[in-house]
Design a protein around this motif. Structure first.
Motif, PDB file in Angstrom:
ATOM      1  N   GLU A 193      27.863 -24.693  16.563  1.00  0.00           N
ATOM      2  CA  GLU A 193      27.115 -23.691  17.312  1.00  0.00           C
ATOM      3  C   GLU A 193      26.568 -22.572  16.432  1.00  0.00           C
ATOM      4  O   GLU A 193      25.845 -21.681  16.914  1.00  0.00           O
ATOM      5  CB  GLU A 193      28.008 -23.080  18.400  1.00  0.00           C
ATOM      6  CG  GLU A 193      29.119 -22.167  17.914  1.00  0.00           C
ATOM      7  CD  GLU A 193      30.360 -22.903  17.392  1.00  0.00           C
ATOM      8  OE1 GLU A 193      31.343 -22.209  17.052  1.00  0.00           O
ATOM      9  OE2 GLU A 193      30.327 -24.149  17.328  1.00  0.00           O
ATOM     10  N   GLU A 194      26.871 -22.579  15.129  1.00  0.00           N
ATOM     11  CA  GLU A 194      26.432 -21.496  14.249  1.00  0.00           C
ATOM     12  C   GLU A 194      26.283 -22.015  12.825  1.00  0.00           C
ATOM     13  O   GLU A 194      27.273 -22.362  12.177  1.00  0.00           O
ATOM     14  CB  GLU A 194      27.432 -20.333  14.281  1.00  0.00           C
ATOM     15  CG  GLU A 194      26.987 -19.139  13.450  1.00  0.00           C
ATOM     16  CD  GLU A 194      27.976 -17.986  13.515  1.00  0.00           C
ATOM     17  OE1 GLU A 194      27.523 -16.835  13.624  1.00  0.00           O
ATOM     18  OE2 GLU A 194      29.199 -18.234  13.468  1.00  0.00           O
ATOM     19  N   LEU A 195      25.059 -22.073  12.331  1.00  0.00           N
ATOM     20  CA  LEU A 195      24.832 -22.433  10.943  1.00  0.00           C
ATOM     21  C   LEU A 195      25.440 -21.383  10.021  1.00  0.00           C
ATOM     22  O   LEU A 195      25.531 -20.201  10.368  1.00  0.00           O
ATOM     23  CB  LEU A 195      23.329 -22.545  10.659  1.00  0.00           C
ATOM     24  CG  LEU A 195      22.545 -23.646  11.370  1.00  0.00           C
ATOM     25  CD1 LEU A 195      21.071 -23.534  11.020  1.00  0.00           C
ATOM     26  CD2 LEU A 195      23.081 -25.026  10.998  1.00  0.00           C
ATOM     27  N   GLY A 196      25.845 -21.815   8.853  1.00  0.00           N
ATOM     28  CA  GLY A 196      26.296 -20.876   7.841  1.00  0.00           C
ATOM     29  C   GLY A 196      25.142 -20.522   6.924  1.00  0.00           C
ATOM     30  O   GLY A 196      24.470 -21.410   6.391  1.00  0.00           O
ATOM     31  N   ARG A 197      24.920 -19.244   6.705  1.00  0.00           N
ATOM     32  CA  ARG A 197      23.785 -18.788   5.897  1.00  0.00           C
ATOM     33  C   ARG A 197      24.296 -18.139   4.611  1.00  0.00           C
ATOM     34  O   ARG A 197      24.698 -16.976   4.629  1.00  0.00           O
ATOM     35  CB  ARG A 197      22.916 -17.817   6.699  1.00  0.00           C
ATOM     36  CG  ARG A 197      22.250 -18.475   7.902  1.00  0.00           C
ATOM     37  CD  ARG A 197      21.443 -17.482   8.732  1.00  0.00           C
ATOM     38  NE  ARG A 197      20.659 -18.163   9.744  1.00  0.00           N
ATOM     39  CZ  ARG A 197      21.139 -18.544  10.926  1.00  0.00           C
ATOM     40  NH1 ARG A 197      22.402 -18.288  11.236  1.00  0.00           N
ATOM     41  NH2 ARG A 197      20.362 -19.182  11.793  1.00  0.00           N
ATOM     42  N   PRO A 198      24.255 -18.862   3.496  1.00  0.00           N
ATOM     43  CA  PRO A 198      24.715 -18.264   2.235  1.00  0.00           C
ATOM     44  C   PRO A 198      23.914 -17.033   1.830  1.00  0.00           C
ATOM     45  O   PRO A 198      24.458 -16.127   1.192  1.00  0.00           O
ATOM     46  CB  PRO A 198      24.543 -19.401   1.227  1.00  0.00           C
ATOM     47  CG  PRO A 198      24.637 -20.649   2.049  1.00  0.00           C
ATOM     48  CD  PRO A 198      23.954 -20.297   3.342  1.00  0.00           C
ATOM     49  N   THR A 199      22.619 -17.015   2.164  1.00  0.00           N
ATOM     50  CA  THR A 199      21.794 -15.835   1.864  1.00  0.00           C
ATOM     51  C   THR A 199      21.068 -15.433   3.152  1.00  0.00           C
ATOM     52  O   THR A 199      19.879 -15.726   3.323  1.00  0.00           O
ATOM     53  CB  THR A 199      20.788 -16.117   0.729  1.00  0.00           C
ATOM     54  OG1 THR A 199      19.999 -17.271   1.061  1.00  0.00           O
ATOM     55  CG2 THR A 199      21.509 -16.385  -0.578  1.00  0.00           C
ATOM     56  N   PRO A 200      21.793 -14.774   4.055  1.00  0.00           N
ATOM     57  CA  PRO A 200      21.172 -14.427   5.339  1.00  0.00           C
ATOM     58  C   PRO A 200      19.983 -13.491   5.214  1.00  0.00           C
ATOM     59  O   PRO A 200      19.143 -13.433   6.105  1.00  0.00           O
ATOM     60  CB  PRO A 200      22.325 -13.773   6.120  1.00  0.00           C
ATOM     61  CG  PRO A 200      23.275 -13.306   5.067  1.00  0.00           C
ATOM     62  CD  PRO A 200      23.182 -14.320   3.962  1.00  0.00           C
TER      63      PRO A 200
END
Length: 247
Positions: free
Chosen positions: A155-162
């Motif tokens: 339900e939530e992507l992980g963003r290394p560089t949001p």
């Protein structure tokens, strides 16, 4: 010009790649050899295990709870001991971090056991030698190290560089992969100051590394998602930045 994995088997090759193109992707075997000249990685198992004890980053302006981290600061001269500084806030201006910048962000400190351990000391010594050769006029460095875990959920992507494609507001950056579990994507892209793509690569094996001249390049990492939604999924990296310290 792409500086990805070719001719980087020794310290001079890595340094020349960064000097020439502003960045380098160093494969794990070459990175291990480069680090070995500066100390030990004997405590790597405990070093990697410490990523299981990171606190949630509560400063995410996008409302995400997918990033965990710890933070530490050191000071380094050209020679001599690299000394840990008192714990302090991490600050970036909005010019460099439009999402989370402009405020003091207080993160849990990197533990003494990890910060004083062989692996961390070896990484810091290697960085000082590399960046000192690239910027020989520098007398003193302000050094920051960040332990990051980016978690990916269905339900939530992980963003290394949001914050997207960005610069960190420092002189040099090392991104060292510690672990990668059950994730897809996470591709690093590097761009010149006109935001034209210089290269792209994916850190896949522990000790794979990206080294960036922050004054010359933007960088970013694509979001990660789980391969198996029923299993934990994450990307663990150590990010070390060197910035010229005020006289």
């Amino acid at each position: 010009m792409s500086e990805i994995g070719t001719g980087l088997q020794n310290a001079a090759g890595i340094r020349n790649a960064v000097a020439r193109a502003g960045y380098a992707f160093v494969e794990a075997s070459d990175m291990r050899n480069a680090l070995a000249r500066f100390g030990t990685l004997a405590d790597w198992p405990a070093f990697a295990e410490s990523w299981n004890d990171l606190a949630v980053d509560t400063y995410m302006a996008d409302g995400g709870r997918y990033r965990r981290r710890r933070f530490g600061v050191w000071r380094a001269g050209r020679q001599g001991a690299i000394e840990r500084s008192a714990h302090q806030a991490h600050f970036q201006t909005l010019d460099y971090n439009t999402l989370n910048g402009g405020i003091d962000r207080w993160f849990e400190p990197i533990t003494d056991a990890i910060g004083d351990g062989g692996t961390m000391r070896t990484v810091l010594e290697y960085c000082r030698a590399l960046f000192g050769r690239l910027a020989p006029e520098t007398e003193r460095w302000h050094v920051e190290a960040h332990q990051f875990r980016i978690e990916a959920r269905p339900e939530e992507l992980g963003r290394p560089t949001p914050e997207g494609m960005h610069r960190d507001g420092v002189d040099f950056v090392l991104v060292l992969l510690v672990a990668r579990r059950n994730i897809k994507s996470g591709t690093t892209t590097v761009h010149d100051l006109d935001k034209r793509t210089l290269g792209s690569f994916t850190l896949t094996d522990p000790l794979d590394a990206a080294i960036v001249d922050d004054a010359r390049c933007y960088h970013g990492v694509t979001p990660v998602e789980p391969e198996n939604p029923a299993q934990p999924a994450y990307r663990d990296v150590l990010v070390v930045t060197f910035r010229k310290a005020a006289s």
